[in-house]
Enzyme design. Structure first.
Site, PDB file in Angstrom:
ATOM      1  N   THR A 153       1.051  -1.295   0.051  1.00 41.37           N
ATOM      2  CA  THR A 153       0.277  -0.057  -0.468  1.00 41.37           C
ATOM      3  C   THR A 153       0.716   1.194   0.074  1.00 41.37           C
ATOM      4  O   THR A 153       0.952   1.732  -0.888  1.00 41.37           O
ATOM      5  CB  THR A 153      -1.018  -0.228   0.930  1.00 41.37           C
ATOM      6  N   LYS A 179       3.629  -7.414   4.172  1.00 45.59           N
ATOM      7  CA  LYS A 179       3.623  -6.058   3.461  1.00 45.59           C
ATOM      8  C   LYS A 179       3.345  -4.683   4.444  1.00 45.59           C
ATOM      9  O   LYS A 179       2.680  -5.358   5.687  1.00 45.59           O
ATOM     10  CB  LYS A 179       3.018  -5.670   2.275  1.00 45.59           C
ATOM     11  N   THR A 190      -0.620  -1.468   9.463  1.00 47.60           N
ATOM     12  CA  THR A 190      -1.030  -2.244   8.283  1.00 47.60           C
ATOM     13  C   THR A 190      -0.576  -3.201   8.403  1.00 47.60           C
ATOM     14  O   THR A 190       0.838  -2.990   7.411  1.00 47.60           O
ATOM     15  CB  THR A 190      -2.497  -1.938   7.611  1.00 47.60           C
ATOM     16  N   GLU A 276       6.470   4.893   7.306  1.00 48.83           N
ATOM     17  CA  GLU A 276       5.246   5.856   6.637  1.00 48.83           C
ATOM     18  C   GLU A 276       6.800   7.355   7.355  1.00 48.83           C
ATOM     19  O   GLU A 276       6.981   7.573   7.706  1.00 48.83           O
ATOM     20  CB  GLU A 276       4.436   5.740   6.847  1.00 48.83           C
ATOM     21  N   ASN A 398      -0.212  10.942   5.896  1.00 47.42           N
ATOM     22  CA  ASN A 398      -1.806  10.548   6.652  1.00 47.42           C
ATOM     23  C   ASN A 398      -2.482  11.719   6.232  1.00 47.42           C
ATOM     24  O   ASN A 398      -3.940  11.192   6.887  1.00 47.42           O
ATOM     25  CB  ASN A 398      -1.367  10.011   7.947  1.00 47.42           C
ATOM     26  N   SER A 403      -5.792  10.184  -1.005  1.00 46.44           N
ATOM     27  CA  SER A 403      -5.937  10.863  -2.295  1.00 46.44           C
ATOM     28  C   SER A 403      -5.237   9.560  -3.514  1.00 46.44           C
ATOM     29  O   SER A 403      -4.326   9.406  -2.666  1.00 46.44           O
ATOM     30  CB  SER A 403      -6.318  11.618  -2.402  1.00 46.44           C
TER      31      SER A 403
END
Length: 403
Positions: A153, A179, A190, A276, A398, A403
């Site tokens: 993702t 992942k 996640t 991230e 985040n 989007s």
């Protein structure tokens, strides 16, 4: 437990497995977003799941199918979590397993299903069902690498590996892919992880080995303190290596568990490293704890501290934030015995500051892998946890995730 080395490989490294990854149009056009793993023969299966009370539909369906017996396939989509979709979500998850079964000519209960992506969005089933047809046509013994990219993702890189171990004189292989980049916190922090092995092992021992490996790997990482609705680690064991079956605890079981643990730790670290917006991997080592539970509590408290993660990003040798984090961790220890190291630089002794070199400590924090060692001097137990620095980019990613 001595852990074997982790080698380059993936879910098709073990004998008797095929995989595929395709772009079904769930995400932006041309972006890989569906994967399929298939065993040549029915395989023993085990899994662990998120402890979040809000659990996505695919987890519920997969639990039912593993309880029913062996599995042959795992179908995965990225871009939509199929979580908080009510009864419709369960219908869609079951339809994914039924369609996969139809394509492969097997029973739907022999298929596990997993999803990752945005929560609360209807599944684009027309695209997904067409994607499953395409996956069936794309299956290959060399498909593990593309499958690993199809489950991503916000990940920047795929996360794969394999470990080899000798069982009864024969070499067996465990391959894996995972992942995860954000919404990462312990208790199947996640993230999704899928393992395949050509070892033969009783389902109950497979479950025990997987659970043990998760406790010291995925349950010891944190990126942002959020536990997902979709987390799952699943393993298939098809016995195609021809090694003797592991039917009881003993040397073979311990060797298999050590191999699975080594791979799990490597994949968990890869998730933390790819957090991230992250620029650094943080490893926190707690040594000299009175109990293993104390060591784990302290390690996780430091690695998830937003203040300390921010300090690492800014190369600020603020060791006091480490002391603060272990202080509220719930671990039992004597603050007056604690020694703290940033890299190889000791910054505190017996709970008090040392006259250390700020320049050397800052240099230690500039490394891509930052190691923090805390010696509690209270016992013989230790633990390690992994995370990443907290950066401006985490907020940017985040702030507009959908989007």
């Amino acid at each position: 437990m001595q852990l074997p080395p982790v080698l380059q490989g993936n879910v098709t490294s073990p004998a008797g497995f095929q995989a595929a990854g395709i772009a079904a149009g769930i995400k932006k056009p041309g972006i890989l977003d569906m994967a399929l793993i298939v065993s040549d023969v029915p395989a023993a299966a085990a899994a662990v799941y998120t402890t979040n009370k809000v659990q996505a539909a695919p987890l519920q369906v997969t639990k039912e199918h593993i309880a029913a017996g062996p599995l042959t396939a795992v179908v995965v989509n990225a871009g939509n979590a199929n979580a908080c979709n009510g009864e419709r979500g369960l219908v869609d998850a079951r339809q994914m397993t039924a369609k996969t079964a139809e394509v492969l000519g097997i029973d739907a209960q022999a298929v596990a299903v997993a999803s990752t992506g945005v929560i609360g969005q209807p599944m684009p089933m027309e695209k997904i069902l067409a994607g499953i047809d395409s996956l069936g046509s794309a299956l290959s013994p060399d498909g593990g690498e593309v499958a690993s990219r199809a489950i991503m993702t916000t990940d920047l890189v795929p996360k794969t590996g394999k470990v080899e171990v000798v069982i009864g004189g024969k070499t067996v292989t465990i391959g894996g892919m995972a992942k995860g980049s954000g919404m990462i916190h312990p208790n199947m922090a996640t993230m999704l992880a899928f393992y395949t092995t050509d070892a033969a092992i009783a389902p109950e021992l497979l479950q025990k080995a997987l659970t043990r490996s998760v406790q010291v790997s995925y349950n010891m990482i944190s990126v942002d303190g959020d536990t997902s609705t979709n987390d799952m680690a699943l393993i298939l064991a098809n016995g195609c290596a021809g090694a003797p079956s592991i039917d009881s605890e003993g040397a073979d079981y311990e060797a298999f568990t050590a191999a699975l643990t080594a791979l799990s730790i490597e994949l968990a670290k890869a998730i933390a490293r790819d957090g991230e917006g992250a620029t650094k991997l943080i490893e926190v080592r707690i040594e000299g704890a009175a109990t293993e539970a104390d060591a784990k509590k302290a390690a996780m408290s430091v690695v998830k501290s937003s203040l300390f993660k921010s300090a690492v990003f800014g190369n600020d040798a603020n060791w006091g934030r480490v002391m603060c984090a272990i202080g509220y961790s719930g671990a039992n220890f004597d603050p007056n015995k604690v020694d703290v190291y940033l890299g190889s630089i000791q910054t505190a002794k017996q709970g008090m500051a040392l006259n250390f070199s700020e320049a050397e400590a800052t240099e230690a924090l500039k490394q891509k892998e930052v190691v923090v060692t805390v010696q509690l001097n209270d016992g013989d137990f230790s633990a390690a946890a992994w995370g990443c620095d907290l950066t401006y980019d985490y907020v940017k990613i985040n702030a507009d995730y959908r989007s």
